[in-house]
Write a protein that holds these residues in place. Structure first.
Motif, PDB file in Angstrom:
ATOM      1  N   LEU A 185       0.825  -1.208   0.000  1.00  0.00           N
ATOM      2  CA  LEU A 185       0.000   0.000   0.000  1.00  0.00           C
ATOM      3  C   LEU A 185       0.859   1.257   0.000  1.00  0.00           C
ATOM      4  O   LEU A 185       0.623   2.183  -0.784  1.00  0.00           O
ATOM      5  CB  LEU A 185      -0.928   0.003   1.216  1.00  0.00           C
ATOM      6  CG  LEU A 185      -1.980  -1.101   1.223  1.00  0.00           C
ATOM      7  CD1 LEU A 185      -2.815  -1.044   2.485  1.00  0.00           C
ATOM      8  CD2 LEU A 185      -2.869  -0.985   0.003  1.00  0.00           C
ATOM      9  N   LEU A 187       3.998   1.698  -0.976  1.00  0.00           N
ATOM     10  CA  LEU A 187       4.686   1.928  -2.238  1.00  0.00           C
ATOM     11  C   LEU A 187       3.693   2.384  -3.308  1.00  0.00           C
ATOM     12  O   LEU A 187       3.986   3.274  -4.107  1.00  0.00           O
ATOM     13  CB  LEU A 187       5.427   0.670  -2.691  1.00  0.00           C
ATOM     14  CG  LEU A 187       6.325   0.902  -3.906  1.00  0.00           C
ATOM     15  CD1 LEU A 187       7.357   1.968  -3.615  1.00  0.00           C
ATOM     16  CD2 LEU A 187       7.016  -0.360  -4.346  1.00  0.00           C
ATOM     17  N   GLY A 188       2.492   1.800  -3.296  1.00  0.00           N
ATOM     18  CA  GLY A 188       1.468   2.221  -4.251  1.00  0.00           C
ATOM     19  C   GLY A 188       1.158   3.695  -4.100  1.00  0.00           C
ATOM     20  O   GLY A 188       1.101   4.444  -5.087  1.00  0.00           O
ATOM     21  N   LEU A 189       1.007   4.149  -2.848  1.00  0.00           N
ATOM     22  CA  LEU A 189       0.679   5.551  -2.613  1.00  0.00           C
ATOM     23  C   LEU A 189       1.833   6.466  -2.996  1.00  0.00           C
ATOM     24  O   LEU A 189       1.633   7.530  -3.583  1.00  0.00           O
ATOM     25  CB  LEU A 189       0.289   5.760  -1.146  1.00  0.00           C
ATOM     26  CG  LEU A 189      -1.017   5.054  -0.764  1.00  0.00           C
ATOM     27  CD1 LEU A 189      -1.323   5.240   0.708  1.00  0.00           C
ATOM     28  CD2 LEU A 189      -2.169   5.573  -1.603  1.00  0.00           C
ATOM     29  N   LEU A 191       4.043   5.893  -5.276  1.00  0.00           N
ATOM     30  CA  LEU A 191       4.070   5.962  -6.742  1.00  0.00           C
ATOM     31  C   LEU A 191       3.010   6.920  -7.257  1.00  0.00           C
ATOM     32  O   LEU A 191       3.233   7.649  -8.224  1.00  0.00           O
ATOM     33  CB  LEU A 191       3.851   4.582  -7.342  1.00  0.00           C
ATOM     34  CG  LEU A 191       5.059   3.665  -7.373  1.00  0.00           C
ATOM     35  CD1 LEU A 191       4.685   2.328  -7.960  1.00  0.00           C
ATOM     36  CD2 LEU A 191       6.176   4.280  -8.188  1.00  0.00           C
ATOM     37  N   LEU A 192       1.849   6.929  -6.583  1.00  0.00           N
ATOM     38  CA  LEU A 192       0.786   7.863  -6.962  1.00  0.00           C
ATOM     39  C   LEU A 192       1.274   9.292  -6.858  1.00  0.00           C
ATOM     40  O   LEU A 192       1.103  10.097  -7.784  1.00  0.00           O
ATOM     41  CB  LEU A 192      -0.399   7.706  -6.002  1.00  0.00           C
ATOM     42  CG  LEU A 192      -1.527   6.802  -6.432  1.00  0.00           C
ATOM     43  CD1 LEU A 192      -2.665   6.914  -5.442  1.00  0.00           C
ATOM     44  CD2 LEU A 192      -1.994   7.205  -7.808  1.00  0.00           C
TER      45      LEU A 192
ATOM     46  N   LEU B 164      -4.558   8.836 -13.450  1.00  0.00           N
ATOM     47  CA  LEU B 164      -3.407   9.001 -12.566  1.00  0.00           C
ATOM     48  C   LEU B 164      -3.056   7.690 -11.857  1.00  0.00           C
ATOM     49  O   LEU B 164      -1.889   7.355 -11.680  1.00  0.00           O
ATOM     50  CB  LEU B 164      -3.736  10.087 -11.530  1.00  0.00           C
ATOM     51  CG  LEU B 164      -2.584  10.566 -10.661  1.00  0.00           C
ATOM     52  CD1 LEU B 164      -1.520  11.202 -11.522  1.00  0.00           C
ATOM     53  CD2 LEU B 164      -3.096  11.547  -9.640  1.00  0.00           C
ATOM     54  N   ILE B 165      -4.102   6.932 -11.465  1.00  0.00           N
ATOM     55  CA  ILE B 165      -3.858   5.724 -10.685  1.00  0.00           C
ATOM     56  C   ILE B 165      -3.445   4.563 -11.569  1.00  0.00           C
ATOM     57  O   ILE B 165      -2.764   3.655 -11.127  1.00  0.00           O
ATOM     58  CB  ILE B 165      -5.125   5.329  -9.895  1.00  0.00           C
ATOM     59  CG1 ILE B 165      -5.581   6.494  -9.060  1.00  0.00           C
ATOM     60  CG2 ILE B 165      -4.867   4.155  -8.998  1.00  0.00           C
ATOM     61  CD1 ILE B 165      -6.707   6.167  -8.150  1.00  0.00           C
ATOM     62  N   THR B 168       1.277   0.870 -12.395  1.00  0.00           N
ATOM     63  CA  THR B 168       1.871   0.173 -11.265  1.00  0.00           C
ATOM     64  C   THR B 168       1.233   0.547  -9.934  1.00  0.00           C
ATOM     65  O   THR B 168       1.065  -0.307  -9.067  1.00  0.00           O
ATOM     66  CB  THR B 168       3.371   0.484 -11.209  1.00  0.00           C
ATOM     67  OG1 THR B 168       3.872   0.449 -12.532  1.00  0.00           O
ATOM     68  CG2 THR B 168       4.078  -0.532 -10.380  1.00  0.00           C
ATOM     69  N   ALA B 169       0.890   1.836  -9.772  1.00  0.00           N
ATOM     70  CA  ALA B 169       0.353   2.264  -8.487  1.00  0.00           C
ATOM     71  C   ALA B 169      -0.900   1.462  -8.151  1.00  0.00           C
ATOM     72  O   ALA B 169      -1.043   0.938  -7.042  1.00  0.00           O
ATOM     73  CB  ALA B 169       0.043   3.752  -8.518  1.00  0.00           C
ATOM     74  N   MET B 170      -1.804   1.320  -9.128  1.00  0.00           N
ATOM     75  CA  MET B 170      -3.043   0.582  -8.864  1.00  0.00           C
ATOM     76  C   MET B 170      -2.742  -0.886  -8.591  1.00  0.00           C
ATOM     77  O   MET B 170      -3.309  -1.479  -7.672  1.00  0.00           O
ATOM     78  CB  MET B 170      -3.990   0.710 -10.044  1.00  0.00           C
ATOM     79  CG  MET B 170      -5.311   0.060  -9.769  1.00  0.00           C
ATOM     80  SD  MET B 170      -6.433   0.224 -11.145  1.00  0.00           S
ATOM     81  CE  MET B 170      -5.686  -0.838 -12.347  1.00  0.00           C
ATOM     82  N   LEU B 172      -0.145  -2.172  -7.294  1.00  0.00           N
ATOM     83  CA  LEU B 172       0.412  -2.349  -5.953  1.00  0.00           C
ATOM     84  C   LEU B 172      -0.684  -2.288  -4.911  1.00  0.00           C
ATOM     85  O   LEU B 172      -0.671  -3.049  -3.941  1.00  0.00           O
ATOM     86  CB  LEU B 172       1.457  -1.264  -5.680  1.00  0.00           C
ATOM     87  CG  LEU B 172       2.823  -1.554  -6.266  1.00  0.00           C
ATOM     88  CD1 LEU B 172       3.699  -0.333  -6.184  1.00  0.00           C
ATOM     89  CD2 LEU B 172       3.472  -2.699  -5.517  1.00  0.00           C
ATOM     90  N   ILE B 173      -1.641  -1.379  -5.110  1.00  0.00           N
ATOM     91  CA  ILE B 173      -2.700  -1.272  -4.110  1.00  0.00           C
ATOM     92  C   ILE B 173      -3.581  -2.517  -4.144  1.00  0.00           C
ATOM     93  O   ILE B 173      -3.947  -3.065  -3.096  1.00  0.00           O
ATOM     94  CB  ILE B 173      -3.490   0.033  -4.327  1.00  0.00           C
ATOM     95  CG1 ILE B 173      -2.572   1.207  -3.970  1.00  0.00           C
ATOM     96  CG2 ILE B 173      -4.733   0.062  -3.456  1.00  0.00           C
ATOM     97  CD1 ILE B 173      -3.082   2.544  -4.324  1.00  0.00           C
ATOM     98  N   GLY B 176      -1.755  -5.086  -2.330  1.00  0.00           N
ATOM     99  CA  GLY B 176      -1.835  -4.858  -0.897  1.00  0.00           C
ATOM    100  C   GLY B 176      -3.110  -5.437  -0.323  1.00  0.00           C
ATOM    101  O   GLY B 176      -3.103  -6.087   0.739  1.00  0.00           O
TER     102      GLY B 176
END
Lengths: 216, 192
Positions: A185, A187-189, A191-192, B164-165, B168-170, B172-173, B176
Motif C-alpha cells: 500500500l 509503495l502504491g501511494l 508511486l501515486l 493518474l492511478i 503500477t500504483a493501482m 500495488l494497491i 496490498g
C-alpha cells in the motif's frame, strides 16, 4: 575535461530522480518491500546494494572487452554473486543483529534485477569511470527510495524512526504498516504521488510553452 | 506425513512467496496483464522451482559441505542453466507463449523466489522430499497469486479508473488488498 565532468555529473544525477530505479523504472521491488519495515533495515540493505552495484559495475566495465556476448549474462551474475558473498560475510561479522533481521534478503541481492539491468544496459557499454558514476547514482536513488519507504512504514507502524520513539505512549501504531500489506500500500501511494508530480510538471511545461507561443 | 502437509500449506497460503515474503514481484507486476500468460508463467516458474529444489538438495549433500561459501554462486549457476533449458523447450514447443512471455522468461533467473527457495531449504535443513513439497507449494502459491492479480487487472481494464492511478500504483494497491486477505490464512494453524 569540463565536458566529461558534466557528463559524469549527469550520469550520477539521473539515477536519483529522473531515472530512479524504483519510482520510475520499477526495478528491484523485492528487497524494496521486504526489508523496509524499519528505517535501519532499509539503510543496511541500501548500503549492501550500494557496495554490490558499484563493485560489480566497476568489474564489468573493466572486463567488457574480455566477456563474449553469448555468455555475458552468466558472467555478470557470477561477478554479482561474488560481491554479494563478500557483503553477506562482512555484514555477518560487523553487525550480526541487522544481518539476522535481513535474513535471506542479503543473498537475494544477487537476484535484484536492478543490478543486472545496470550491468546489461550501462556498465558493459561504457568506460569505467562513467559506469562507476552511473552505479553510484542508481544506488543512491535506490537508497533514497528504501529510506523513504522504510521511514514512512516505521513512523506509522511503530511510532518511531531509526528506533527512536517519536510520539510517546499515546500513539496507537498502525500495525498493518509493518506487515506485508503495508509495504504494497505504501509503495502504491508513493508511486501515486510521484505520478502526480510528473503529470503536474508536464502540464506546467506545456503551459509555459503555450504562453511563449502566444506571446511571440 | 503431517509435516509435509504443513510445509505445503504454509508455502502455498500462509507464507505465500509473493504476498507475504515479497518474492518474485517483477514478474508478478510485469506479466500479470493477461490471465492466460500469467498462468503459464506461473507453471514455468513452478517447474524451475522443482528442479532447483532437486539441484539444491544435491549440491547441499555432495558439494557444499566442502565449500559452504560457494553456495550462492553454485545455486545461481544451476538456476541460470535450468532457465536456459526451459527457454529452449518453450521456444520449440510453443512459439506463441515464447513471444508472450518475452523478456520475463530469461528473467526467471533473477526471480528471487527461486534463489530464496534454494537458500531457505538449505537454512531449514530440508531433506529431498521436504524440499520438493516446499517447492511445489511455493510454485502453486506463486501461480495462484499471479492468476488472482491478473484476473483483477483484467476486470480493472474495463472499469473507469482515473488516469493518474492506472499502472503500477493501482497494481500495488490491489496487491496490498490481496495480501491483507492472505493474512487471514494465518489463523488456519494455531501453532507455528
Amino acid at each position: 575535461m569540463d565536458k566529461t565532468q558534466n557528463q559524469a555529473y549527469e550520469e550520477f544525477i539521473k539515477g536519483i530522480w529522473r531515472e530512479n530505479p524504483v519510482f520510475v523504472q520499477v526495478l528491484g521491488m523485492c528487497p524494496m518491500l521486504a526489508v523496509t519495515n524499519s528505517a535501519i533495515n532499509a539503510f543496511a540493505m541500501g548500503g549492501a546494494t550500494f557496495f554490490v552495484l558499484v563493485g560489480s559495475s566497476f568489474l564489468v566495465a573493466s572486463f567488457k572487452n574480455l566477456i563474449r556476448k553469448q555468455v555475458r549474462i552468466s558472467s555478470f551474475i557470477i561477478i554479482i554473486a561474488t560481491f554479494v558473498t563478500v557483503a553477506d560475510y562482512t555484514l555477518e561479522a560487523l553487525v550480526p543483529t541487522v544481518h539476522k533481521e535481513l535474513g535471506a534478503f542479503i543473498p537475494l541481492i544477487v537476484a535484484n534485477c536492478m543490478i543486472l539491468g545496470r550491468q546489461e544496459a550501462f556498465a558493459s557499454k561504457n568506460t569505467i569511470s562513467m559506469a562507476v558514476m552511473d552505479a553510484i547514482g542508481m544506488a543512491a536513488g535506490f537508497m533514497l527510495a528504501l529510506l523513504t519507504l522504510g521511514s514512512v512504514r516505521e513512523i506509522l507502524g511503530n511510532g518511531s524512526l531509526f528506533g527512536v520513539d517519536l510520539f510517546g505512549p499515546d500513539f496507537e501504531p498502525w500495525i498493518i504498516m509493518i506487515l506485508p500489506p503495508g509495504g504494497f500500500l505504501t509503495l502504491g501511494l508513493i508511486l501515486l504521488v510521484f505520478n502526480w508530480f510528473t503529470v503536474k510538471k508536464a502540464q506546467f511545461i506545456d503551459k509555459v510553452a503555450a504562453a511563449e507561443r502566444s506571446s511571440s | 506425513m503431517d509435516n509435509l502437509f504443513w510445509i505445503f500449506i504454509s508455502a502455498l497460503l500462509i507464507n505465500n512467496f509473493v504476498l507475504a515474503y515479497f518474492l518474485g514481484l517483477c514478474p508478478f507486476l510485469g506479466v500479470s496483464g493477461k490471465l492466460d500468460t500469467a498462468f503459464r508463467l506461473g507453471l514455468a516458474t513452478t517447474f524451475v522451482l522443482l528442479i532447483t529444489a532437486l539441484c539444491a538438495w544435491f549440491l547441499n549433500t555432495y558439494v557444499l559441505i566442502y565449500a559452504p561459501y560457494l553456495d550462492l554462486i553454485s545455486f545461481i549457476v544451476v538456476i541460470a542453466s535450468t532457465v536456459q533449458f526451459i527457454e529452449m523447450l518453450i521456444k520449440k514447443f510453443s512459439p506463441t507463449l515464447f513471444r508472450a512471455l518475452g523478456i520475463f522468461l530469461p528473467l526467471i533467473t533473477t526471480n528471487c523466489a527461486i534463489l530464496f527457495l534454494a537458500i531457505s531449504a538449505t537454512n531449514r535443513g530440508y531433506g529431498l522430499a521436504e524440499g520438493l513439497v516446499f517447492a511445489l507449494g511455493a510454485g502453486i502459491g506463486f501461480t495462484l497469486a499471479m492468476v488472482l492479480l491478473a484476473g483483477l487487472r483484467e476486470e480493472a481494464e474495463l472499469s473507469d479508473v482515473p488516469a493518474l492511478i492506472k499502472g503500477t500504483a493501482m497494481n500495488l494497491i490491489i496487491a496490498g488488498i490481496l495480501s491483507m486477505a492472505f493474512m487471514g490464512f494465518a489463523g488456519l494453524f494455531s501453532s507455528t
